[in-house]
Design a protein around this motif. Structure first.
Motif, PDB file in Angstrom:
ATOM      1  N   ASP A  81      17.365   3.847  -3.900  1.00  0.00           N
ATOM      2  CA  ASP A  81      16.929   2.978  -3.215  1.00  0.00           C
ATOM      3  C   ASP A  81      16.795   1.567  -3.685  1.00  0.00           C
ATOM      4  OD1 ASP A  81      15.902   5.052  -0.937  1.00  0.00           O
ATOM      5  OD2 ASP A  81      15.206   5.639  -2.990  1.00  0.00           O
ATOM      6  N   SER A  82      16.998   0.550  -2.951  1.00  0.00           N
ATOM      7  CA  SER A  82      16.861  -0.775  -3.419  1.00  0.00           C
ATOM      8  C   SER A  82      15.236  -1.015  -3.552  1.00  0.00           C
ATOM      9  CB  SER A  82      17.355  -1.698  -2.488  1.00  0.00           C
ATOM     10  OG  SER A  82      16.393  -1.911  -1.094  1.00  0.00           O
ATOM     11  N   GLU A  83      14.916  -2.030  -4.235  1.00  0.00           N
ATOM     12  CA  GLU A  83      13.519  -2.138  -4.542  1.00  0.00           C
ATOM     13  C   GLU A  83      12.734  -2.599  -2.918  1.00  0.00           C
ATOM     14  OE1 GLU A  83      10.318  -5.320  -6.383  1.00  0.00           O
ATOM     15  OE2 GLU A  83      12.260  -5.025  -7.200  1.00  0.00           O
ATOM     16  N   GLU A  84      13.465  -3.432  -2.139  1.00  0.00           N
ATOM     17  CA  GLU A  84      12.909  -3.653  -0.914  1.00  0.00           C
ATOM     18  C   GLU A  84      12.849  -2.491   0.195  1.00  0.00           C
ATOM     19  OE1 GLU A  84      11.069  -5.179   2.047  1.00  0.00           O
ATOM     20  OE2 GLU A  84      11.541  -6.237   0.485  1.00  0.00           O
ATOM     21  N   GLU A  85      13.756  -1.621  -0.069  1.00  0.00           N
ATOM     22  CA  GLU A  85      13.420  -0.163   0.618  1.00  0.00           C
ATOM     23  C   GLU A  85      12.144   0.480   0.248  1.00  0.00           C
ATOM     24  OE1 GLU A  85      18.064   1.409   1.870  1.00  0.00           O
ATOM     25  OE2 GLU A  85      17.392   1.258  -0.416  1.00  0.00           O
ATOM     26  N   LEU A  86      11.957   0.418  -1.170  1.00  0.00           N
ATOM     27  CA  LEU A  86      10.797   1.291  -1.715  1.00  0.00           C
ATOM     28  C   LEU A  86       9.722   0.528  -1.350  1.00  0.00           C
ATOM     29  CD1 LEU A  86      12.432   1.914  -5.412  1.00  0.00           C
ATOM     30  CD2 LEU A  86      11.964   3.664  -3.526  1.00  0.00           C
ATOM     31  N   ARG A  87       9.704  -0.897  -1.369  1.00  0.00           N
ATOM     32  CA  ARG A  87       8.466  -1.743  -0.749  1.00  0.00           C
ATOM     33  C   ARG A  87       8.226  -1.457   0.577  1.00  0.00           C
ATOM     34  NH1 ARG A  87       5.844  -4.826  -4.161  1.00  0.00           N
ATOM     35  NH2 ARG A  87       6.907  -4.998  -6.211  1.00  0.00           N
ATOM     36  N   ALA A  88       9.239  -1.031   1.375  1.00  0.00           N
ATOM     37  CA  ALA A  88       9.121  -0.869   2.813  1.00  0.00           C
ATOM     38  C   ALA A  88       8.413   0.507   2.933  1.00  0.00           C
ATOM     39  CB  ALA A  88      10.375  -0.691   3.510  1.00  0.00           C
ATOM     40  N   MET A  89       8.450   1.525   2.070  1.00  0.00           N
ATOM     41  CA  MET A  89       8.012   2.677   2.062  1.00  0.00           C
ATOM     42  C   MET A  89       6.592   2.615   1.731  1.00  0.00           C
ATOM     43  SD  MET A  89      10.558   5.477   0.451  1.00  0.00           S
ATOM     44  CE  MET A  89      12.199   4.943   0.477  1.00  0.00           C
ATOM     45  N   ALA A  90       6.223   1.633   0.783  1.00  0.00           N
ATOM     46  CA  ALA A  90       4.827   1.766   0.104  1.00  0.00           C
ATOM     47  C   ALA A  90       4.139   0.871   1.282  1.00  0.00           C
ATOM     48  CB  ALA A  90       4.790   0.570  -1.028  1.00  0.00           C
ATOM     49  N   ARG A  91       4.638  -0.041   2.134  1.00  0.00           N
ATOM     50  CA  ARG A  91       4.122  -0.598   3.508  1.00  0.00           C
ATOM     51  C   ARG A  91       3.666   0.230   4.327  1.00  0.00           C
ATOM     52  NH1 ARG A  91       7.306  -5.096   1.755  1.00  0.00           N
ATOM     53  NH2 ARG A  91       9.191  -4.309   3.045  1.00  0.00           N
ATOM     54  N   THR A  92       4.704   1.421   4.547  1.00  0.00           N
ATOM     55  CA  THR A  92       4.409   2.480   5.552  1.00  0.00           C
ATOM     56  C   THR A  92       3.108   3.243   5.004  1.00  0.00           C
ATOM     57  OG1 THR A  92       6.647   2.748   6.191  1.00  0.00           O
ATOM     58  CG2 THR A  92       5.363   4.659   6.319  1.00  0.00           C
ATOM     59  N   VAL A  93       2.924   3.611   3.877  1.00  0.00           N
ATOM     60  CA  VAL A  93       1.785   4.229   3.277  1.00  0.00           C
ATOM     61  C   VAL A  93       0.556   3.506   3.390  1.00  0.00           C
ATOM     62  CG1 VAL A  93       0.734   4.929   1.013  1.00  0.00           C
ATOM     63  CG2 VAL A  93       3.174   5.430   1.440  1.00  0.00           C
ATOM     64  N   LEU A  94       0.447   2.087   3.287  1.00  0.00           N
ATOM     65  CA  LEU A  94      -0.708   1.191   3.284  1.00  0.00           C
ATOM     66  C   LEU A  94      -0.820   1.059   5.056  1.00  0.00           C
ATOM     67  CD1 LEU A  94      -0.035  -1.184   0.862  1.00  0.00           C
ATOM     68  CD2 LEU A  94      -1.611   0.754   0.698  1.00  0.00           C
ATOM     69  N   ALA A  95       0.004   1.392   5.704  1.00  0.00           N
ATOM     70  CA  ALA A  95      -0.016   0.745   7.242  1.00  0.00           C
ATOM     71  C   ALA A  95      -1.083   1.845   7.780  1.00  0.00           C
ATOM     72  CB  ALA A  95       1.409   0.808   7.921  1.00  0.00           C
ATOM     73  N   ARG A  96      -1.140   3.057   7.453  1.00  0.00           N
ATOM     74  CA  ARG A  96      -2.201   4.018   7.881  1.00  0.00           C
ATOM     75  C   ARG A  96      -3.357   3.552   7.871  1.00  0.00           C
ATOM     76  NH1 ARG A  96      -3.109  10.354   6.235  1.00  0.00           N
ATOM     77  NH2 ARG A  96      -5.263  10.652   7.299  1.00  0.00           N
ATOM     78  N   TYR A  97      -3.782   2.859   7.026  1.00  0.00           N
ATOM     79  CA  TYR A  97      -5.099   2.441   6.796  1.00  0.00           C
ATOM     80  C   TYR A  97      -5.451   1.056   7.502  1.00  0.00           C
ATOM     81  CZ  TYR A  97      -4.484   6.073   3.324  1.00  0.00           C
ATOM     82  OH  TYR A  97      -4.277   7.117   2.831  1.00  0.00           O
ATOM     83  N   GLY A  98      -4.338   0.524   8.189  1.00  0.00           N
ATOM     84  CA  GLY A  98      -4.658  -0.645   8.893  1.00  0.00           C
ATOM     85  C   GLY A  98      -4.946  -2.002   7.956  1.00  0.00           C
ATOM     86  N   ASP A  99      -4.927  -3.220   8.716  1.00  0.00           N
ATOM     87  CA  ASP A  99      -4.680  -4.411   8.325  1.00  0.00           C
ATOM     88  C   ASP A  99      -6.220  -4.847   7.558  1.00  0.00           C
ATOM     89  OD1 ASP A  99      -2.268  -4.683   8.929  1.00  0.00           O
ATOM     90  OD2 ASP A  99      -2.665  -5.833  10.786  1.00  0.00           O
ATOM     91  N   ALA A 100      -7.112  -4.085   8.048  1.00  0.00           N
ATOM     92  CA  ALA A 100      -8.418  -4.708   7.319  1.00  0.00           C
ATOM     93  C   ALA A 100      -8.750  -3.552   6.300  1.00  0.00           C
ATOM     94  CB  ALA A 100      -9.652  -4.405   8.381  1.00  0.00           C
ATOM     95  N   ALA A 101      -7.827  -2.896   5.748  1.00  0.00           N
ATOM     96  CA  ALA A 101      -8.375  -1.880   4.725  1.00  0.00           C
ATOM     97  C   ALA A 101      -8.486  -2.827   3.258  1.00  0.00           C
ATOM     98  CB  ALA A 101      -7.249  -1.051   4.454  1.00  0.00           C
ATOM     99  N   ARG A 102      -9.377  -1.930   2.488  1.00  0.00           N
ATOM    100  CA  ARG A 102      -9.582  -2.716   1.028  1.00  0.00           C
ATOM    101  C   ARG A 102      -8.921  -1.913   0.155  1.00  0.00           C
ATOM    102  NH1 ARG A 102     -15.715  -2.712   1.757  1.00  0.00           N
ATOM    103  NH2 ARG A 102     -15.523  -2.788  -0.435  1.00  0.00           N
ATOM    104  N   TYR A 103      -8.701  -2.450  -1.080  1.00  0.00           N
ATOM    105  CA  TYR A 103      -8.052  -1.620  -2.200  1.00  0.00           C
ATOM    106  C   TYR A 103      -8.679  -1.943  -3.461  1.00  0.00           C
ATOM    107  CZ  TYR A 103      -4.684  -2.645   1.560  1.00  0.00           C
ATOM    108  OH  TYR A 103      -4.163  -2.670   2.919  1.00  0.00           O
TER     109      TYR A 103
END
Length: 186
Positions: free
Chosen positions: A112-134
């Motif tokens: 996969d391209s880096e952008e496709e992989l970054r899209a998957m990472a954003r999908t993982v983080l989306a579960r926790y919402g925009d106000a999540a802390r890391y």
């Protein structure tokens, strides 16, 4: 961005299938979310019933040691080994966790391209919402406090497991805590 179970599970599986991962989510029940992380290390069930990855789940070493491969630590020990990072750093860290050594060079093993992989990472983080802390046990200080610099050759981490190297990301929302962790015994 909202995410459904199928998309989230597919992203987690694709990103971490070749790692030695512990990728799981548990409920956020305490103001002090470190208590929820300790429960997650002991395999509290996912509040939505979504599947994570747990390579050590069936390990015989878990007999009498439910947190294996995490070492049993008090909350203050865990808390002092974590630092808060921003969302962009969390996204890059999710990609660095896809294999040993916690580096973005891991992406070279994917077709996969880096952008496709970054899209998957954003999908993982989306579960926790925009106000999540890391939070992470990785120290790759960027030029701005709370960021990680994956171009830097110098880095460190504070292990939380029985392995000499472990690195991960903790995501904290109002209702859930997530852990994305990789272990190495080099």
């Amino acid at each position: 961005m909202s995410v459904d179970q199928t998309s989230w599970e597919a992203a987690v599986r694709h990103l971490y299938e070749d790692a030695y991962p512990y990728d799981a989510t548990g409920p956020r029940l305490h103001e002090d979310w470190i208590l929820d992380i300790l429960a997650l290390m002991a395999r509290v069930p996912d509040p939505r019933g979504w599947a994570g990855l747990d390579d050590a789940a069936q390990a015989p070493e878990r007999e009498g040691f439910p947190t294996y491969p995490f070492a049993a630590h008090p909350p203050e020990y865990v808390a002092e080994r974590l630092q808060e990072i921003d969302r962009d750093s969390a996204e890059s860290l999710l990609l660095a966790l896809t294999d040993d050594k916690c580096t973005l060079s891991n992406l070279g093993r994917f077709t996969d391209s880096e952008e496709e992989l970054r899209a998957m990472a954003r999908t993982v983080l989306a579960r926790y919402g925009d106000a999540a802390r890391y939070h992470t046990n990785v120290s790759r200080p960027g030029h701005v406090r709370g960021t990680l610099d994956f171009t830097s050759s110098g880095w460190a981490y504070s292990p939380l497991s029985i392995y000499p190297e472990d690195y991960g990301l903790i995501v904290v929302s109002d209702t859930e805590v997530g852990m994305f962790w990789n272990f190495s015994d080099y």
